[in-house]
Write a protein that holds these residues in place. Structure first.
Motif, short mmCIF file in Angstrom:
data_model
loop_
_atom_site.label_atom_id
_atom_site.label_comp_id
_atom_site.label_asym_id
_atom_site.label_seq_id
_atom_site.Cartn_x
_atom_site.Cartn_y
_atom_site.Cartn_z
N PRO A 5 0.80 -1.23 0.00
CA PRO A 5 0.00 0.00 0.00
C PRO A 5 0.83 1.28 0.00
N THR A 6 2.10 1.19 0.33
CA THR A 6 2.95 2.38 0.37
C THR A 6 3.62 2.67 -0.97
N ASP A 7 3.48 1.77 -1.93
CA ASP A 7 4.13 1.91 -3.23
C ASP A 7 3.09 2.10 -4.32
N PRO A 8 3.02 3.29 -4.93
CA PRO A 8 1.99 3.52 -5.96
C PRO A 8 2.19 2.69 -7.22
N ARG A 9 3.36 2.09 -7.41
CA ARG A 9 3.63 1.28 -8.61
C ARG A 9 3.55 -0.23 -8.33
N THR A 10 3.06 -0.60 -7.17
CA THR A 10 3.03 -1.99 -6.76
C THR A 10 2.02 -2.80 -7.58
#
Length: 85
Positions: A5-10
């Motif tokens: 959830p902390t990585d917009p590109r996940t």
């Protein structure tokens, strides 16, 4: 549902249960090409590497009103410690 959830590109799942680490992917018609299959496999491997159980649902599940899929989700959740209701 995002893998991280902390990585917009996940990687993302169509839906899931974060507490139980169960991710559900719906594979529509566009998922039946060789290239898409390879992409989906890599996506699923990322989830598995992080301790998640990917469950893939498709058009066949849609045809039976998702009855089988609901049973599979129930079994998967219980295998991960979801309590009996």
């Amino acid at each position: 549902i995002p893998l991280d959830p902390t990585d917009p590109r996940t990687r993302r799942g169509d839906m899931g249960y974060r507490r139980w680490k169960l991710v559900i992917q719906y594979d529509g018609g566009s998922h039946y090409t060789a290239q898409r299959h390879r992409t989906d496999q890599r996506r699923d491997n990322d989830w598995v590497a992080d301790g998640w159980l990917p469950l893939r649902i498709n058009v066949v599940d849609n045809r039976d009103g998702f009855v089988t899929a609901v049973g599979q989700v129930d079994a998967a959740l219980r295998s991960r410690g979801f309590p009996d209701l």
